[in-house]
Design a protein around this motif. Sequence first.
Motif: not given
Length: 114
Positions: A57-62
């Motif tokens: 998984t990866d996410y927008l920093d915010s």
Amino acid sequence: QVQFVESGGGSVEPGGSLRLSCTASGSISSIWAMGWYREAPEKDRELVAYLTGAGVTDYLDSVKGRFTISRDNAKNTVYLQMNSLKPEDTAVYYCRPTSGNYAWGQGTQVTVSS
């Protein structure tokens, strides 16, 4: 071609939670990476989170630490659990594979306001 229908949006106060669902018209088991995107007023559409078939998984920093993406291939559904919502999360949320020629769905509106 597989199509996607998003649901679960709504209006919540800051700090609230919502769980978005994205149901596909066909099997998603062969789709490597599924993503959730959002488009806020007067802003470009952005990738919020993605999940690969290997569980990466990866996410927008915010949204890191607040949002969690998951998928249930048996139900052809992808989820986005959103906690500690902020006004800047207000947007229309969409899901679709991160690659390939797939149509965008109608999206689901998320409004965070006091």
